[in-house]
Design a protein around this motif. Structure first.
Motif, short mmCIF file in Angstrom:
data_model
loop_
_atom_site.label_atom_id
_atom_site.label_comp_id
_atom_site.label_asym_id
_atom_site.label_seq_id
_atom_site.Cartn_x
_atom_site.Cartn_y
_atom_site.Cartn_z
N GLU A 8 -54.19 -10.67 -14.14
CA GLU A 8 -54.91 -9.41 -14.36
C GLU A 8 -53.99 -8.20 -14.32
OE1 GLU A 8 -59.15 -10.40 -12.28
OE2 GLU A 8 -57.36 -10.48 -11.02
N MET A 9 -52.74 -8.43 -13.93
CA MET A 9 -51.76 -7.34 -13.92
C MET A 9 -50.36 -7.91 -14.04
SD MET A 9 -50.81 -4.47 -10.99
CE MET A 9 -51.86 -3.12 -11.51
N LEU A 10 -49.54 -7.25 -14.85
CA LEU A 10 -48.12 -7.58 -14.96
C LEU A 10 -47.33 -6.56 -14.14
CD1 LEU A 10 -47.94 -8.20 -18.81
CD2 LEU A 10 -48.12 -9.94 -17.02
N GLU A 11 -46.48 -7.05 -13.26
CA GLU A 11 -45.61 -6.16 -12.49
C GLU A 11 -44.22 -6.24 -13.07
OE1 GLU A 11 -42.69 -4.88 -9.54
OE2 GLU A 11 -42.90 -6.89 -10.42
N LEU A 12 -43.60 -5.08 -13.31
CA LEU A 12 -42.27 -5.07 -13.92
C LEU A 12 -41.51 -3.81 -13.54
CD1 LEU A 12 -42.70 -2.88 -16.42
CD2 LEU A 12 -43.78 -4.85 -17.52
N ASP A 13 -40.21 -3.80 -13.85
CA ASP A 13 -39.33 -2.67 -13.58
C ASP A 13 -38.68 -2.25 -14.89
OD1 ASP A 13 -39.05 -3.10 -10.34
OD2 ASP A 13 -38.97 -5.00 -11.42
N CYS A 14 -38.36 -0.97 -15.00
CA CYS A 14 -37.80 -0.47 -16.27
C CYS A 14 -36.48 0.26 -16.06
CB CYS A 14 -38.79 0.47 -16.95
SG CYS A 14 -40.24 -0.37 -17.62
N HIS A 15 -35.62 0.15 -17.08
CA HIS A 15 -34.36 0.88 -17.11
C HIS A 15 -34.13 1.37 -18.54
CE1 HIS A 15 -33.18 -0.24 -13.02
NE2 HIS A 15 -33.70 -1.43 -13.29
N LEU A 16 -33.16 2.27 -18.68
CA LEU A 16 -32.88 2.89 -19.97
C LEU A 16 -31.51 2.47 -20.47
CD1 LEU A 16 -34.53 4.94 -21.69
CD2 LEU A 16 -33.08 6.74 -20.74
N THR A 17 -31.46 2.00 -21.73
CA THR A 17 -30.18 1.62 -22.32
C THR A 17 -29.39 2.86 -22.75
OG1 THR A 17 -31.09 1.48 -24.56
CG2 THR A 17 -31.19 -0.52 -23.21
N LYS A 18 -28.15 2.63 -23.13
CA LYS A 18 -27.29 3.73 -23.57
C LYS A 18 -27.87 4.45 -24.78
CE LYS A 18 -22.46 4.62 -24.89
NZ LYS A 18 -21.13 3.99 -25.15
N ASP A 19 -28.54 3.70 -25.67
CA ASP A 19 -29.15 4.31 -26.85
C ASP A 19 -30.64 4.62 -26.63
OD1 ASP A 19 -29.66 1.62 -26.74
OD2 ASP A 19 -29.40 1.24 -28.88
N SER A 20 -31.02 4.78 -25.35
CA SER A 20 -32.32 5.35 -24.95
C SER A 20 -33.52 4.46 -25.25
CB SER A 20 -32.53 6.72 -25.62
OG SER A 20 -31.51 7.61 -25.22
N HIS A 21 -33.37 3.14 -25.15
CA HIS A 21 -34.51 2.23 -25.24
C HIS A 21 -34.96 1.86 -23.82
CE1 HIS A 21 -34.52 1.40 -29.58
NE2 HIS A 21 -33.20 1.48 -29.52
N VAL A 22 -36.28 1.84 -23.61
CA VAL A 22 -36.82 1.44 -22.30
C VAL A 22 -36.94 -0.08 -22.27
CG1 VAL A 22 -38.71 1.67 -20.65
CG2 VAL A 22 -38.10 3.59 -22.14
N VAL A 23 -36.15 -0.72 -21.42
CA VAL A 23 -36.17 -2.18 -21.32
C VAL A 23 -36.69 -2.60 -19.96
CG1 VAL A 23 -34.33 -2.53 -23.00
CG2 VAL A 23 -33.75 -2.26 -20.58
N VAL A 24 -37.17 -3.84 -19.91
CA VAL A 24 -37.74 -4.38 -18.69
C VAL A 24 -36.70 -5.23 -17.98
CG1 VAL A 24 -39.58 -5.81 -17.73
CG2 VAL A 24 -40.02 -4.40 -19.77
N SER A 25 -36.33 -4.81 -16.79
CA SER A 25 -35.36 -5.55 -15.99
C SER A 25 -35.48 -5.10 -14.55
CB SER A 25 -33.93 -5.28 -16.49
OG SER A 25 -32.97 -5.85 -15.61
N HIS A 26 -35.40 -6.05 -13.63
CA HIS A 26 -35.46 -5.67 -12.22
C HIS A 26 -34.21 -4.94 -11.80
CE1 HIS A 26 -35.10 -6.18 -7.83
NE2 HIS A 26 -36.42 -6.04 -7.85
N ASP A 27 -33.05 -5.40 -12.24
CA ASP A 27 -31.77 -4.82 -11.82
C ASP A 27 -31.19 -3.95 -12.92
OD1 ASP A 27 -32.27 -6.54 -9.72
OD2 ASP A 27 -30.68 -7.96 -10.27
N GLU A 28 -30.55 -2.87 -12.51
CA GLU A 28 -29.77 -2.06 -13.44
C GLU A 28 -28.47 -2.78 -13.80
OE1 GLU A 28 -27.43 1.16 -15.27
OE2 GLU A 28 -29.46 0.39 -15.38
N ASN A 29 -27.85 -3.38 -12.78
CA ASN A 29 -26.66 -4.19 -13.03
C ASN A 29 -27.09 -5.62 -13.34
OD1 ASN A 29 -24.41 -6.16 -11.88
ND2 ASN A 29 -23.41 -4.24 -12.44
N LEU A 30 -26.50 -6.21 -14.38
CA LEU A 30 -26.99 -7.49 -14.91
C LEU A 30 -26.25 -8.73 -14.39
CD1 LEU A 30 -27.55 -6.39 -18.62
CD2 LEU A 30 -29.28 -6.73 -16.85
#
Length: 266
Positions: free
Chosen positions: A78-100
């Motif tokens: 009933e709900m998706l939990e996620l985290d977001c970060h911004l790429t160098k070219d300004s796309h919002v991507v879903v990732s828990h960590d900023e460092n990969l």
């Protein structure tokens, strides 16, 4: 010694007035705690949920991928939990960590890469809250938040923001508005400063308690003041250490403290 009875008399006089006042306050507080609608307007929430997929259900598929979100939807989340970060070219991507490094094996930051440069997830990824357990799946690509909104228009999404990046917050808000899902998209952050920025950017979205606000709520509760204070938050998420710590030992010492665990459980 001569003043002893006089002092006792003064104390008795104070207690005569104090005890009824404290008792009346306690009873009033308890009554309004049980019947908050007498003091506060009931929130008209757009949804209720009891099944939430953390990182898209990271114990069953590789976390935060479209494959994980699709599987979660198929099993009735009933709900998706996620985290977001911004790429160098300004796309919002879903990732828990900023460092990969943990997720992909490459020690790079999302903010330093363009979208097409993002590496794939590892073939198997250890589940954070269950040591020794690994998830896998055919989808190993880092997802775009827009793809999540486009594919799951009716499923609520809890969007956690971990960095006080105004551009990231504005882009998330723009996507929420673009897909007309302000009522079912929730701001989440443990940091009060970040949450203030999120709410300032889009006040129409419901939001969760930060750590600071949750501690304030507990203080208000134990002092009996909670029924008299309006709360803007609609959601609360918190750790249950006695459950999590069966499989996962937190790095933060405070979450391993028996006293802290006791207080959280209480």
């Amino acid at each position: 010694k001569a003043n002893h009875p006089f002092i006792l008399g003064i104390m008795a006089s104070y207690l005569y007035y104090l005890l009824p006042a404290v008792g009346g306050y306690a009873l009033t507080s308890l009554y309004f705690l049980k019947n908050p609608h007498f003091l506060h307007k009931k929130k008209q929430t757009a949804f209720y949920c009891t099944h939430i997929s953390h990182r898209g259900g990271s114990g069953e598929r590789i976390e935060n991928t479209m494959g994980a979100f699709t599987h979660a939807a198929e099993v009735g989340t009933e709900m998706l939990e996620l985290d977001c970060h911004l790429t160098k070219d300004s796309h919002v991507v879903v990732s828990h960590d900023e460092n990969l490094l943990r997720q992909t094996g490459q020690d790079v930051n999302i903010s330093s890469l363009n979208l097409e440069e993002l590496p794939p997830y590892k073939e198997t990824l250890e589940v954070t809250f269950k040591a020794g357990h690994f998830s896998t799946g055919s989808d190993r690509n880092i997802a775009l938040l827009e793809d999540v909104f486009r594919k799951f228009p009716q499923i609520a999404v809890n969007i956690e923001v971990k960095e006080n990046n105004s551009m990231l917050i504005e882009k998330i808000s723009d996507l929420v508005k673009k897909y007309n899902r302000e009522a079912i998209s929730v701001w989440a952050s443990v940091d009060s400063t970040i949450m203030e920025n999120c709410r300032k950017t889009n006040s129409s979205m419901p939001y969760m308690f930060t750590v600071k606000r949750a501690l304030k709520m507990l203080l208000l509760y134990y002092t009996g003041l909670l029924p008299f204070v309006p709360l803007g938050e609609s959601f609360l998420q918190f750790y249950l250490p006695q459950i999590i710590n069966r499989e996962y030992i937190p790095e933060t010492w405070i979450l391993r403290s028996r006293l802290v665990i006791f207080l959280i459980e209480r």
